[in-house]
Structure formats: C-alpha cells, structure tokens
Motif scaffolding. Structure first.
Motif, mmCIF file in Angstrom:
data_model
loop_
_atom_site.group_PDB
_atom_site.id
_atom_site.type_symbol
_atom_site.label_atom_id
_atom_site.label_comp_id
_atom_site.label_asym_id
_atom_site.label_seq_id
_atom_site.Cartn_x
_atom_site.Cartn_y
_atom_site.Cartn_z
ATOM 1 N N LEU A 191 6.379 5.797 8.201
ATOM 2 C CA LEU A 191 4.998 5.325 8.098
ATOM 3 C C LEU A 191 4.908 3.806 8.243
ATOM 4 C CD1 LEU A 191 3.477 7.486 5.233
ATOM 5 C CD2 LEU A 191 2.632 7.301 7.569
ATOM 6 N N LEU A 192 5.824 3.100 7.601
ATOM 7 C CA LEU A 192 5.827 1.640 7.689
ATOM 8 C C LEU A 192 6.062 1.184 9.132
ATOM 9 C CD1 LEU A 192 5.736 -1.103 6.226
ATOM 10 C CD2 LEU A 192 8.203 -0.895 5.914
ATOM 11 N N LEU A 193 7.035 1.784 9.793
ATOM 12 C CA LEU A 193 7.314 1.409 11.180
ATOM 13 C C LEU A 193 6.149 1.766 12.098
ATOM 14 C CD1 LEU A 193 11.081 2.380 11.491
ATOM 15 C CD2 LEU A 193 10.076 0.095 11.337
ATOM 16 N N GLY A 194 5.513 2.918 11.852
ATOM 17 C CA GLY A 194 4.359 3.304 12.656
ATOM 18 C C GLY A 194 3.191 2.356 12.470
ATOM 19 N N CYS A 195 2.945 1.968 11.236
ATOM 20 C CA CYS A 195 1.851 1.025 10.961
ATOM 21 C C CYS A 195 2.127 -0.334 11.605
ATOM 22 C CB CYS A 195 1.651 0.865 9.461
ATOM 23 S SG CYS A 195 0.945 2.314 8.663
ATOM 24 N N ALA A 233 0.821 -1.206 0.000
ATOM 25 C CA ALA A 233 0.000 0.000 0.000
ATOM 26 C C ALA A 233 0.861 1.266 0.000
ATOM 27 C CB ALA A 233 -0.931 -0.001 1.203
ATOM 28 N N LEU A 234 1.903 1.299 0.821
ATOM 29 C CA LEU A 234 2.773 2.469 0.871
ATOM 30 C C LEU A 234 3.552 2.661 -0.427
ATOM 31 C CD1 LEU A 234 4.174 2.288 4.508
ATOM 32 C CD2 LEU A 234 2.598 3.969 3.578
ATOM 33 N N THR A 235 4.042 1.573 -0.982
ATOM 34 C CA THR A 235 4.788 1.670 -2.234
ATOM 35 C C THR A 235 3.876 2.125 -3.370
ATOM 36 O OG1 THR A 235 6.255 -0.094 -1.502
ATOM 37 C CG2 THR A 235 6.251 0.400 -3.853
ATOM 38 N N GLY A 236 2.675 1.558 -3.431
ATOM 39 C CA GLY A 236 1.720 1.976 -4.460
ATOM 40 C C GLY A 236 1.360 3.445 -4.340
#
Length: 92
Positions: free
Chosen positions: A63-67, A15-18
């Motif tokens: 964002l990835l680490l927070g998610c 999702a983040l990469t997209g």
C-alpha cells in the motif's frame, strides 16, 4: 521535489500505521466478544486473536509503495509547474 516527496511519504506512512494499529486494537478488543458457542454462551476455551503480522506487513508495504507511486508523478508535475512568481505570491 525531494522534500515534497518526503512529506507525502511521511503523511502516508502515518496514516497507514495508524490504520494498522487501530485495526489490530479493535480486532483484539472486539473480536473475542463476537464469538459465541453453539448454545449462545461464551465459548470454552475463550477465543484468541491471531494477527498475521508478516502478511499485514507485506500488505502495508504494498500500500505504501502504491501510494507513493501514485503521488510521485503528481508531485513532480506540481514542482515543474511552480514558477518563481507563483512561489512568491502573498495570497493563500
């Protein structure tokens, strides 16, 4: 619990990469069209899109680490609550 966290990680990463790729593509395609000169015509020289990749990468990593930090306690709680009878249920 590890495989469930890996699944959450993969979905979040996709999702983040997209989102990053879509944002960069739209900025590159639409950004120059939004810039006008003081006369209302196309500016000379034409605008160039500059994307701050190091800053973008840092924001995406945060964002990835927070998610994942948010998903980890929930995942562990769900795994602990799952009983053998619950896992063998035939109903969806």
């Amino acid at each position: 619990a590890g495989s469930l966290m890996l699944q959450h990680s993969a979905v979040t990463l996709v999702a983040l990469t997209g989102g990053a790729v879509l944002g960069a593509g739209l900025s590159w395609a639409v950004g120059p069209l939004l810039v006008l000169s003081s006369t209302g015509k196309a500016p000379v020289p034409s605008p160039l899109v500059q994307w701050p990749w190091p800053l973008e990468s840092a924001a995406l990593a945060a964002l990835l680490l927070g998610c994942l930090a948010t998903a980890a306690p929930v995942t562990l709680s769900l795994v602990r609550r799952a009983t053998v009878a619950h896992l063998r249920m035939d109903a969806p």
